[in-house]
Design an enzyme around this catalytic site. Structure first.
Site, PDB file in Angstrom:
ATOM      1  N   ILE A   1       2.624   3.960  -3.896  1.00 43.60           N
ATOM      2  CA  ILE A   1       1.564   4.975  -3.884  1.00 43.60           C
ATOM      3  C   ILE A   1       1.997   6.274  -3.202  1.00 43.60           C
ATOM      4  O   ILE A   1       1.861   7.362  -3.763  1.00 43.60           O
ATOM      5  CB  ILE A   1       0.302   4.406  -3.194  1.00 43.60           C
ATOM      6  CG1 ILE A   1      -0.267   3.285  -4.080  1.00 43.60           C
ATOM      7  CG2 ILE A   1      -0.748   5.494  -2.963  1.00 43.60           C
ATOM      8  CD1 ILE A   1      -1.399   2.532  -3.467  1.00 43.60           C
ATOM      9  N   ASP A   2       2.544   6.171  -1.993  1.00 45.35           N
ATOM     10  CA  ASP A   2       2.782   7.371  -1.186  1.00 45.35           C
ATOM     11  C   ASP A   2       3.666   8.424  -1.854  1.00 45.35           C
ATOM     12  O   ASP A   2       3.356   9.625  -1.775  1.00 45.35           O
ATOM     13  CB  ASP A   2       3.372   7.001   0.181  1.00 45.35           C
ATOM     14  CG  ASP A   2       2.440   6.078   0.950  1.00 45.35           C
ATOM     15  OD1 ASP A   2       1.288   5.918   0.524  1.00 45.35           O
ATOM     16  OD2 ASP A   2       2.880   5.527   1.963  1.00 45.35           O
TER      17      ASP A   2
ATOM     18  N   HIS B   1       0.813  -1.210   0.000  1.00 44.79           N
ATOM     19  CA  HIS B   1       0.000   0.000   0.000  1.00 44.79           C
ATOM     20  C   HIS B   1       0.850   1.266   0.000  1.00 44.79           C
ATOM     21  O   HIS B   1       0.377   2.332  -0.365  1.00 44.79           O
ATOM     22  CB  HIS B   1      -0.931  -0.006   1.218  1.00 44.79           C
ATOM     23  CG  HIS B   1      -1.961   1.070   1.150  1.00 44.79           C
ATOM     24  ND1 HIS B   1      -1.700   2.357   1.555  1.00 44.79           N
ATOM     25  CD2 HIS B   1      -3.207   1.072   0.675  1.00 44.79           C
ATOM     26  CE1 HIS B   1      -2.775   3.094   1.347  1.00 44.79           C
ATOM     27  NE2 HIS B   1      -3.701   2.342   0.816  1.00 44.79           N
ATOM     28  N   CYS B   2       2.128   1.150   0.402  1.00 46.15           N
ATOM     29  CA  CYS B   2       2.897   2.381   0.634  1.00 46.15           C
ATOM     30  C   CYS B   2       3.825   2.782  -0.500  1.00 46.15           C
ATOM     31  O   CYS B   2       3.647   3.835  -1.104  1.00 46.15           O
ATOM     32  CB  CYS B   2       3.712   2.228   1.916  1.00 46.15           C
ATOM     33  SG  CYS B   2       2.673   2.096   3.365  1.00 46.15           S
ATOM     34  N   ILE B   3       4.822   1.949  -0.785  1.00 48.52           N
ATOM     35  CA  ILE B   3       5.908   2.389  -1.675  1.00 48.52           C
ATOM     36  C   ILE B   3       5.419   2.768  -3.081  1.00 48.52           C
ATOM     37  O   ILE B   3       5.842   3.791  -3.619  1.00 48.52           O
ATOM     38  CB  ILE B   3       7.033   1.318  -1.731  1.00 48.52           C
ATOM     39  CG1 ILE B   3       7.538   1.004  -0.322  1.00 48.52           C
ATOM     40  CG2 ILE B   3       8.191   1.775  -2.605  1.00 48.52           C
ATOM     41  CD1 ILE B   3       8.110   2.173   0.450  1.00 48.52           C
TER      42      ILE B   3
END
Ligand SMILES: NC(=O)c1ccc[n+]([C@@H]2O[C@H](COP(=O)([O-])OP(=O)(O)OC[C@H]3O[C@@H](n4cnc5c(N)ncnc54)[C@H](O)[C@@H]3O)[C@@H](O)[C@H]2O)c1
Length: 420
Positions: free
Chosen positions: A265-266, A261-263
């Site tokens: 997208i963020d 979910h993080c790398i």
């Protein structure tokens, strides 16, 4: 409002472990979510995230935790924490729909003297420019005077046996001193090291720096992997050597792409806001994206090359993918690079099957992928085995021995497996 009562909005990968930590520290916890089936499941003592077992949920229920869809619990809460998703919308722009929705719900029930904390990962300015006006308009209360407002990013490392909420230092930046101190008082009940920060935007940006740092460094080794292969240099040996330096170096390893979910997208949240506010690109993020997004196709090219060495075309060959989650030893498939790998293999005519002890069904845009139940037989039968996630359950030595051809994208299997 009751002291030591908290509402946690969003009971997913982030909100649920937080609810557990607060409940264990003696807080009365309301787990507010919009998904009715999830709320029912939690209240029956069943978990839906990797890091918590059913027994953990049952322990939380015994401690007084309840999941609910009823937002009136906010009115009795001294603290309300927002842990809702922040995905990408059309054209890769931030989608703050859930954050805005949660803020409107909180505004309707907010009481003076309470503290609102945003944990969702987002671009700098969200807490001040998006959340605050919604809370103030809906409640008639003034942030910084009638209620506290804080940004405190989640740093969960899914599946980690070493780091959890308690022993991971936690950043918390309030809109004023009183807000920051309210957050320190809350998290200090179950986090060893609360880290107060001067400002909402600084806390928001610190989280994005952390994720962008990882994104960029993974891209660096991925790009080096490609040219080291061309130059007949073993990148894994290069990294092993460099990683012995006790200062000024941090080890990152290549792989089939970035997931979770993080790398993936963020960093987009940060580059979007830089372009939006200042009109120029955040070049590191764009370059890292380009390189990391190219890795699934690179993996497929390497599979094609290995088959070619054995006088076989990719078209019509049977390729077994091992480990299709985004990270080893967890079941989360969000943004997993296994998906573009499988799609690119299919585009080139390969017959794709998968094995993953943590995934029972795997559906792609081009249709479901057949799951192999008997790992040994599947490894022996496939024309090529591709290790995408080195789950602990895999006996990599035996897989490497039994496979006709094996590409190891994680540098975890012994020869005769070929490393990326
Ligand atoms: N998963 C991670 O490892 C991780 C790590 C650090 C930060 N984050 C960030 O934390 C945030 C939450 O991520 P997650 O992985 O927990 O998401 P998730 O999808 O696992 O859970 C979010 C939950 O929020 C609920 N929800 C959505 N809108 C709602 C609303 N308006 N009111 C109440 N509930 C609502 C959903 O039903 C879902 O259960 C995101 O911003 C993410 O970037 C995630």
């Amino acid at each position: 409002m009751t002291q030591k009562t908290v509402t946690i909005v969003g009971q997913g990968y982030v909100g649920l472990p937080l609810a557990q930590a607060a409940a264990r520290a003696g807080w009365t916890v309301h787990g507010l979510d919009v998904t009715e089936s999830l709320v029912a499941q939690l209240n029956e003592g069943r978990s839906h995230v990797d890091d918590l077992s059913d027994t953990d949920i049952q322990e939380m229920l015994e401690l007084g935790y309840r999941a609910t869809t009823d937002p009136t619990v906010i009115a009795s809460s001294a603290v309300t924490v927002i842990c809702v998703p922040t995905p990408l919308g059309d054209g890769g722009s931030p989608d703050l729909g859930a954050v805005k929705g949660a803020s409107r719900t909180i505004a309707d029930h907010l009481v003076a003297g309470s503290t609102v904390i945003l944990e969702s990962t987002t671009y700098p300015g969200t807490t001040d420019d998006v959340v605050k006006p919604i809370l103030e308009l809906g409640s008639g209360l003034k942030a910084g005077e009638d209620f506290n407002l804080v940004y405190s990013p989640e740093r969960v490392d899914p599946g980690s046996k070493k780091f959890g909420i308690k022993n991971t230092p936690k950043l918390m930046g309030g809109m004023n001193d009183a807000s920051t101190q309210a957050a320190v008082a809350f998290y200090g009940d179950f986090v060893d090291e609360p880290v107060p920060m001067n400002g909402l935007r600084e806390a928001e940006t610190a989280k994005l720096l952390e994720n962008t740092f990882r994104h960029v460094n993974i891209a660096l080794v991925n790009e080096m992997t490609k040219f080291c292969h061309e130059m007949n240099i073993d990148i894994w040996e290069v990294i092993r050597g460099a990683a012995t330096k006790p200062f000024g170096f941090m080890k990152f390893t290549p792989g089939p792409g970035v997931g979770g979910h993080c790398i993936p997208i963020d960093p987009n949240y940060l580059s979007y806001e830089v372009r939006n506010q200042l009109g120029y690109p955040f070049r590191f993020v764009e370059l890292a994206q380009e390189i990391n997004n190219s890795m699934p196709r690179y993996v497929v090219d390497r599979v094609g090359g290995l088959l070619n060495d054995h006088r076989k075309p990719l078209n019509g060959s049977e390729v077994l993918l091992l480990g299709v989650t985004y990270k080893a030893d967890i079941a989360d498939q969000r943004e997993s690079p296994a998906e573009p790998v499988a799609e690119a293999l299919r585009e080139r005519g390969a017959i794709v099957r998968f094995h993953d002890p943590l995934v029972s069904t795997w559906n792609l845009g081009s249709g479901a992928v057949e799951r192999e139940e008997d790992l040994d037989a599947a490894v022996k039968a496939a024309d090529t085995v591709v290790l995408l996630q080195a789950h602990e359950l895999y006996d990599l030595e035996s897989i490497a021995q039994n496979a006709k051809v094996m590409l190891d994208t994680r540098g975890a299997a012994p020869a005769p497996a070929v490393r990326l």
